[in-house]
Write a protein that holds these residues in place. Structure first.
Motif, short mmCIF file in Angstrom:
data_model
loop_
_atom_site.label_atom_id
_atom_site.label_comp_id
_atom_site.label_asym_id
_atom_site.label_seq_id
_atom_site.Cartn_x
_atom_site.Cartn_y
_atom_site.Cartn_z
N GLY A 124 45.98 46.33 48.44
CA GLY A 124 46.83 47.47 49.02
C GLY A 124 48.42 47.47 48.65
O GLY A 124 48.94 46.71 48.10
N LYS A 125 48.87 48.49 49.46
CA LYS A 125 50.22 48.88 49.44
C LYS A 125 50.88 48.44 50.70
O LYS A 125 52.17 49.10 50.70
CB LYS A 125 50.37 50.26 49.00
N GLY A 126 50.55 47.73 51.44
CA GLY A 126 51.38 46.91 52.49
C GLY A 126 52.64 46.43 52.33
O GLY A 126 53.01 46.31 51.20
N GLY A 127 52.77 45.75 53.55
CA GLY A 127 54.20 44.84 53.09
C GLY A 127 53.55 43.82 52.32
O GLY A 127 52.61 43.06 52.31
N ASN A 128 54.56 43.13 51.74
CA ASN A 128 54.36 42.01 50.90
C ASN A 128 53.80 40.61 51.70
O ASN A 128 53.27 39.97 51.05
CB ASN A 128 55.72 41.67 49.94
N GLY A 129 54.43 40.65 52.81
CA GLY A 129 54.20 39.47 53.74
C GLY A 129 52.52 39.56 54.05
O GLY A 129 51.85 38.67 54.28
N ASP A 130 52.18 40.93 54.18
CA ASP A 130 50.74 41.17 54.62
C ASP A 130 49.86 40.87 53.49
O ASP A 130 48.83 40.01 53.70
CB ASP A 130 50.42 42.60 54.78
N VAL A 131 50.29 41.05 52.24
CA VAL A 131 49.51 40.67 50.91
C VAL A 131 49.36 39.20 50.90
O VAL A 131 48.41 38.75 50.80
CB VAL A 131 50.32 41.41 49.64
N TRP A 132 50.45 38.36 51.14
CA TRP A 132 50.34 37.18 50.85
C TRP A 132 49.47 36.42 52.09
O TRP A 132 48.84 35.55 51.86
CB TRP A 132 51.73 36.34 51.18
N MET A 133 49.57 37.02 53.22
CA MET A 133 48.55 36.46 54.30
C MET A 133 47.16 36.78 53.92
O MET A 133 46.37 35.97 54.03
CB MET A 133 48.97 37.14 55.71
N ARG A 134 46.90 37.84 53.48
CA ARG A 134 45.65 38.08 52.86
C ARG A 134 44.95 37.09 51.47
O ARG A 134 44.07 36.56 51.70
CB ARG A 134 45.78 39.44 52.23
N ALA A 185 50.66 34.32 42.45
CA ALA A 185 49.24 34.21 42.93
C ALA A 185 48.25 33.29 42.09
O ALA A 185 47.34 32.74 42.55
CB ALA A 185 48.87 35.49 43.39
N THR A 186 48.45 33.66 40.85
CA THR A 186 47.52 33.22 39.69
C THR A 186 47.64 31.56 39.84
O THR A 186 46.65 30.64 39.99
CB THR A 186 47.81 33.71 38.56
N HIS A 187 48.86 31.24 40.08
CA HIS A 187 49.23 29.77 39.99
C HIS A 187 48.68 29.10 41.00
O HIS A 187 48.01 27.88 41.07
CB HIS A 187 50.71 29.57 39.94
N ILE A 188 48.67 29.70 42.11
CA ILE A 188 48.26 29.13 43.50
C ILE A 188 46.87 29.21 43.79
O ILE A 188 46.35 28.47 44.44
CB ILE A 188 49.22 29.49 44.80
N PHE A 189 46.23 30.36 43.64
CA PHE A 189 44.91 30.72 44.11
C PHE A 189 44.03 30.69 43.20
O PHE A 189 42.75 31.04 43.61
CB PHE A 189 45.15 32.03 44.77
N SER A 190 44.30 30.75 41.85
CA SER A 190 43.22 30.99 40.96
C SER A 190 42.03 30.00 40.75
O SER A 190 41.04 30.44 39.97
CB SER A 190 43.87 31.22 39.46
N ASP A 191 42.28 28.70 41.54
CA ASP A 191 40.98 27.91 41.35
C ASP A 191 39.76 28.44 42.30
O ASP A 191 38.86 27.98 42.05
CB ASP A 191 41.58 26.38 42.11
N ARG A 192 40.24 29.38 43.25
CA ARG A 192 38.98 29.65 43.89
C ARG A 192 38.98 31.54 43.85
O ARG A 192 37.78 31.81 43.97
CB ARG A 192 39.19 29.62 45.47
N LEU A 193 40.00 32.23 43.50
CA LEU A 193 40.19 33.56 43.53
C LEU A 193 40.30 34.21 41.99
O LEU A 193 40.87 33.34 41.27
CB LEU A 193 41.18 34.11 44.51
N PHE A 194 39.85 35.20 41.94
CA PHE A 194 39.81 35.87 40.55
C PHE A 194 41.18 36.75 40.78
O PHE A 194 40.95 37.84 41.39
CB PHE A 194 38.92 36.43 40.13
#
Length: 342
Positions: A9-19, A47-56
């Motif tokens: 989405g287009k919300g706040g960047n902090g919101d995106v990181w919490m998601r 995001a790819t560096h940190i989360f890509s072992d579980r998320l695409f």
């Protein structure tokens, strides 16, 4: 294997990181569900560096069946729904509780319930208890709604060591980033915020005159700090710059803004000031740093960006927390536990 495609989405960047952090936890709880997340382009590398072992992770064009996170109200979503879009509304009902009169709340909740049943605007169940916003972000999605808060918090805490390690080891940074050689001697402060979180320059000059203040390089607010003789450093397009700067600082202080959400999962050597939202809504249950809670009688309040709203909901240009001796004392005791270091 089941699959869920989500547009952050287009919300706040902090919101995106919490998601992202919350979806990362959910991916461990529901290993049989493949989760694809579309993120803003500037966030893709970190995001790819940190989360890509579980998320695409992707910043390409979302598929037509993606669920789109939104902060818009129902009336703004009707036409996109008719065109085939589907949405996730984590806090539409919260806004109703804060702003709507009784009749509006009843009608709004009824509509959210209907649209949720149809699957076109998925939203978390109406609840009075304030919990970490990341939990509402994921329980708005039907596929994850049965996740208990305790199970969610346990997984966040399990993930913390791994997230911290990946954040401070190998995170992508901007080529223009400069780390001052003496940064280890300084308290590093991220003072900005789109609404009333920002630290007033007068407060910075009076109470933390020897700190180092970090700004996005396009933020004109940095000039006011420079004019007062305060030390300033810059970060750039890569959000990993924020983490990299904090890694070398003596201690880090951040307002409740985008940097704070990155730092919560990168280091415990950090303090976060609360001005608008309830502290437990915007600080992770897994965060091991210090939280300086608001003391203003008008807290909590709605997020109202300064560009469109010169005054906050209570009618102030600056958050009155910054004029509180108690609030200031709590901040200084968190970042300066040893006397005479400022």
């Amino acid at each position: 294997m089941a699959a869920v495609a989500i547009d952050s989405g287009k919300g706040g960047n902090g919101d995106v990181w919490m998601r992202l952090v919350s979806l990362y936890a959910v991916a461990a709880i529901y290993p049989s569900v493949q989760i694809s997340v579309f993120v803003p382009p500037f966030m893709q590398r970190l995001a790819t560096h940190i989360f890509s072992d579980r998320l695409f992770i992707s910043c390409g064009r979302p598929s037509g069946r993606s669920l789109i996170y939104t902060s818009l109200g129902i009336k703004n979503l009707v036409i996109p729904i008719i065109k085939g879009c589907r949405f996730i509304s984590p806090y539409g009902r919260q806004v109703l509780r804060k702003k709507g009169n009784f009749c509006r709340q009843v009608a709004g909740n009824m509509l959210y319930a209907i649209f949720d049943r149809l699957g076109v605007i998925q939203s978390p169940p109406a609840a009075g208890k304030t919990v970490y916003q990341g939990y509402e972000e994921i329980t708005a999605v039907k596929a994850f709604r049965k996740t208990s808060y305790n199970a969610f918090c346990r997984q966040l805490k399990k993930d913390m060591a791994s997230l911290q390690y990946k954040s401070v080891n190998g995170a992508p940074v901007s080529r223009a980033l400069h780390i001052p050689g003496d940064l280890h001697q300084y308290i590093l402060v991220f003072p900005a915020g789109t609404a009333r979180q920002f630290i007033p320059v007068w407060w910075a000059k009076k109470f933390l005159p020897h700190a180092c203040y970090a700004f996005f390089y396009k933020d004109k607010m940095a000039n006011a700090f420079l004019r007062q003789g305060l030390k300033v450093v810059y970060f750039y397009e890569e959000p990993g710059d924020i983490i990299e700067l904090a890694k070398y600082a003596r201690h880090t202080l951040s307002t409740d803004s985008f940097p704070s959400h990155l730092l919560q999962y990168a280091t415990g050597n950090c303090s976060i000031t609360i001005t608008e939202a309830p502290a437990n809504a915007v600080t992770s249950p897994a965060f091991t740093g210090r939280v300086i809670d608001a003391v203003a009688p008008c807290h909590p309040c709605l997020h109202m960006d300064r560009g469109n709203h010169p005054l906050c909901q209570a009618g102030y240009e600056e958050c009155i927390n910054w004029k509180s001796e108690v609030y200031t004392k709590n901040i200084l005791s968190a970042v300066c536990p040893v006397k005479n270091i400022i």
